[in-house]
Design a protein around this motif. Structure first.
Motif, mmCIF file in Angstrom:
data_model
loop_
_atom_site.group_PDB
_atom_site.id
_atom_site.type_symbol
_atom_site.label_atom_id
_atom_site.label_comp_id
_atom_site.label_asym_id
_atom_site.label_seq_id
_atom_site.Cartn_x
_atom_site.Cartn_y
_atom_site.Cartn_z
ATOM 1 N N ARG A 20 0.875 -1.168 0.000
ATOM 2 C CA ARG A 20 0.000 0.000 0.000
ATOM 3 C C ARG A 20 0.913 1.219 0.000
ATOM 4 N NH1 ARG A 20 -3.303 -0.960 4.462
ATOM 5 N NH2 ARG A 20 -1.747 0.051 5.759
ATOM 6 N N ASN A 21 0.666 2.127 -0.892
ATOM 7 C CA ASN A 21 1.489 3.312 -1.073
ATOM 8 C C ASN A 21 1.521 4.155 0.203
ATOM 9 O OD1 ASN A 21 1.969 6.233 -1.898
ATOM 10 N ND2 ASN A 21 2.391 5.154 -3.816
ATOM 11 N N ALA A 22 2.648 4.761 0.477
ATOM 12 C CA ALA A 22 2.807 5.600 1.666
ATOM 13 C C ALA A 22 1.849 6.793 1.652
ATOM 14 C CB ALA A 22 4.248 6.085 1.766
ATOM 15 N N GLN A 23 1.384 7.216 0.473
ATOM 16 C CA GLN A 23 0.466 8.351 0.380
ATOM 17 C C GLN A 23 -0.980 7.949 0.706
ATOM 18 O OE1 GLN A 23 1.978 11.231 0.099
ATOM 19 N NE2 GLN A 23 3.851 10.035 -0.107
ATOM 20 N N SER A 24 -1.234 6.664 0.882
ATOM 21 C CA SER A 24 -2.572 6.188 1.235
ATOM 22 C C SER A 24 -2.961 6.751 2.609
ATOM 23 C CB SER A 24 -2.573 4.660 1.293
ATOM 24 O OG SER A 24 -3.732 4.189 1.923
ATOM 25 N N PRO A 25 -4.243 7.018 2.819
ATOM 26 C CA PRO A 25 -4.674 7.489 4.145
ATOM 27 C C PRO A 25 -4.294 6.514 5.272
ATOM 28 C CG PRO A 25 -6.444 7.778 2.554
ATOM 29 C CD PRO A 25 -5.344 7.011 1.862
ATOM 30 N N SER A 26 -4.178 5.230 4.942
ATOM 31 C CA SER A 26 -3.803 4.229 5.949
ATOM 32 C C SER A 26 -2.294 4.087 6.093
ATOM 33 C CB SER A 26 -4.405 2.871 5.595
ATOM 34 O OG SER A 26 -5.807 2.951 5.566
ATOM 35 N N GLY A 27 -1.532 4.768 5.235
ATOM 36 C CA GLY A 27 -0.077 4.706 5.300
ATOM 37 C C GLY A 27 0.492 3.488 4.588
ATOM 38 N N PHE A 28 1.801 3.435 4.581
ATOM 39 C CA PHE A 28 2.528 2.371 3.895
ATOM 40 C C PHE A 28 2.300 1.023 4.559
ATOM 41 C CE2 PHE A 28 6.483 -0.151 3.502
ATOM 42 C CZ PHE A 28 6.465 -0.347 2.136
ATOM 43 N N ALA A 29 2.188 -0.026 3.747
ATOM 44 C CA ALA A 29 2.099 -1.397 4.248
ATOM 45 C C ALA A 29 2.641 -2.345 3.189
ATOM 46 C CB ALA A 29 0.658 -1.780 4.580
#
Length: 75
Positions: A20-29
């Motif tokens: 999951r991209n670091a710019q996602s609201p949930s953060g990087f994963a």
């Protein structure tokens, strides 16, 4: 990612590591690796391949803590 062995007989494995991209609201994963293709003799031992992958992750001084901190096994 394409993994290739030139031993006889040649073998290839296609693997993806979803993230999951670091710019996602949930953060990087980072998520579990996905084995998508095997071209070689017999049937691939995905448990063995996964174990080898994670031994590599754990042996990398910089990557191991990042993976541990951002691991998300939901997918």
């Amino acid at each position: 990612m394409l993994v290739r062995s030139y031993a006889r007989p040649p073998t290839t494995l296609t693997m993806a590591v979803p993230y999951r991209n670091a710019q996602s609201p949930s953060g990087f994963a980072v998520h579990r690796p996905k084995f998508m293709g095997w071209q070689g003799p017999g049937t691939a031992d995905y448990q063995l391949l996964g174990d080898a992958f994670f031994r590599g992750v754990e042996s990398h001084e910089a990557a191991a803590p990042v993976w541990a901190q951002h691991n998300d096994d939901s997918i």
